[in-house]
Design a protein around this motif. Structure first.
Motif, PDB file in Angstrom:
ATOM      1  N   ARG A   1     -99.856 -34.694  19.890  1.00 51.81           N
ATOM      2  CA  ARG A   1     -99.584 -35.344  21.154  1.00 51.81           C
ATOM      3  C   ARG A   1     -99.455 -36.845  20.908  1.00 51.81           C
ATOM      4  NH1 ARG A   1     -99.680 -33.105  25.918  1.00 51.81           N
ATOM      5  NH2 ARG A   1    -100.833 -31.299  25.220  1.00 51.81           N
ATOM      6  N   ASN A   2     -98.400 -37.442  21.437  1.00 55.69           N
ATOM      7  CA  ASN A   2     -98.212 -38.875  21.342  1.00 55.69           C
ATOM      8  C   ASN A   2     -99.286 -39.536  22.214  1.00 55.69           C
ATOM      9  OD1 ASN A   2     -97.419 -41.558  21.829  1.00 55.69           O
ATOM     10  ND2 ASN A   2     -95.261 -41.054  21.516  1.00 55.69           N
ATOM     11  N   PRO A   3    -100.175 -40.346  21.624  1.00 61.94           N
ATOM     12  CA  PRO A   3    -101.280 -40.898  22.405  1.00 61.94           C
ATOM     13  C   PRO A   3    -100.843 -41.888  23.489  1.00 61.94           C
ATOM     14  CG  PRO A   3    -101.301 -41.770  20.163  1.00 61.94           C
ATOM     15  CD  PRO A   3    -100.245 -40.727  20.226  1.00 61.94           C
ATOM     16  N   SER A   4     -99.711 -42.531  23.325  1.00 65.86           N
ATOM     17  CA  SER A   4     -99.304 -43.512  24.334  1.00 65.86           C
ATOM     18  C   SER A   4     -98.554 -42.877  25.504  1.00 65.86           C
ATOM     19  CB  SER A   4     -98.455 -44.615  23.709  1.00 65.86           C
ATOM     20  OG  SER A   4     -97.295 -44.081  23.128  1.00 65.86           O
ATOM     21  N   THR A   5     -97.821 -41.780  25.250  1.00 65.03           N
ATOM     22  CA  THR A   5     -97.052 -41.159  26.337  1.00 65.03           C
ATOM     23  C   THR A   5     -97.607 -39.804  26.759  1.00 65.03           C
ATOM     24  OG1 THR A   5     -95.530 -40.023  24.836  1.00 65.03           O
ATOM     25  CG2 THR A   5     -94.937 -42.263  25.501  1.00 65.03           C
TER      26      THR A   5
ATOM     27  N   GLU B   1     -96.771 -37.133  25.407  1.00 61.17           N
ATOM     28  CA  GLU B   1     -95.720 -36.163  25.099  1.00 61.17           C
ATOM     29  C   GLU B   1     -96.116 -35.317  23.889  1.00 61.17           C
ATOM     30  OE1 GLU B   1     -91.070 -36.237  23.589  1.00 61.17           O
ATOM     31  OE2 GLU B   1     -92.085 -38.102  24.115  1.00 61.17           O
ATOM     32  N   THR B   2     -95.806 -34.020  23.935  1.00 58.58           N
ATOM     33  CA  THR B   2     -96.057 -33.118  22.821  1.00 58.58           C
ATOM     34  C   THR B   2     -95.000 -33.356  21.746  1.00 58.58           C
ATOM     35  OG1 THR B   2     -97.005 -31.470  24.297  1.00 58.58           O
ATOM     36  CG2 THR B   2     -96.285 -30.700  22.159  1.00 58.58           C
ATOM     37  N   ILE B   3     -95.466 -33.433  20.493  1.00 58.26           N
ATOM     38  CA  ILE B   3     -94.544 -33.634  19.380  1.00 58.26           C
ATOM     39  C   ILE B   3     -94.867 -32.637  18.276  1.00 58.26           C
ATOM     40  CG2 ILE B   3     -94.125 -36.086  19.825  1.00 58.26           C
ATOM     41  CD1 ILE B   3     -96.171 -36.740  17.649  1.00 58.26           C
TER      42      ILE B   3
ATOM     43  N   ILE C   1     -95.362 -32.073  14.405  1.00 58.44           N
ATOM     44  CA  ILE C   1     -95.693 -32.793  13.177  1.00 58.44           C
ATOM     45  C   ILE C   1     -95.326 -31.878  12.009  1.00 58.44           C
ATOM     46  CG2 ILE C   1     -97.519 -33.895  11.838  1.00 58.44           C
ATOM     47  CD1 ILE C   1     -99.023 -34.233  14.550  1.00 58.44           C
TER      48      ILE C   1
END
Length: 92
Positions: free
Chosen positions: A63-67, A69-71, A73
């Motif tokens: 998970r992108n910590p700033s948005t 959003e699921t990413i 890796i």
């Protein structure tokens, strides 16, 4: 307190009774051998002190910590460093 490379070289030279130039050369050679071994997937072990090995990491979802959003890796490699018994005892 952190020990810098120059402090380590000086200590190695004093302990081994050699010059700082020779100690620095040995430390550089050790670093080169360690990096080459890990890059090749080999495990480097100094019994009682430490072992270093390359480990595989599977692909995973993060998970992108700033948005938020699921990413995805991708799979990759990491380095595992394990302390040996003498190193653990010295840390007490």
């Amino acid at each position: 307190m952190a020990i810098s490379r120059s402090d380590l070289v000086a200590a190695l030279a004093e302990k081994s009774g050699t010059t700082k130039t020779v100690a620095d050369s040995v430390l550089s050679s050790f670093t080169d051998v360690l990096l080459e071994a890990v890059a090749a997937g080999d495990k480097v072990s100094i019994p009682g002190i430490l072992s270093v090995e390359r480990v595989e990491r599977a692909a995973r979802t993060g998970r992108n910590p700033s948005t938020g959003e699921t990413i995805e890796i991708p799979a990759g490699f990491g380095v595992k460093v394990s302390a040996g018994s003498k190193l653990k005892a010295a840390a007490k």
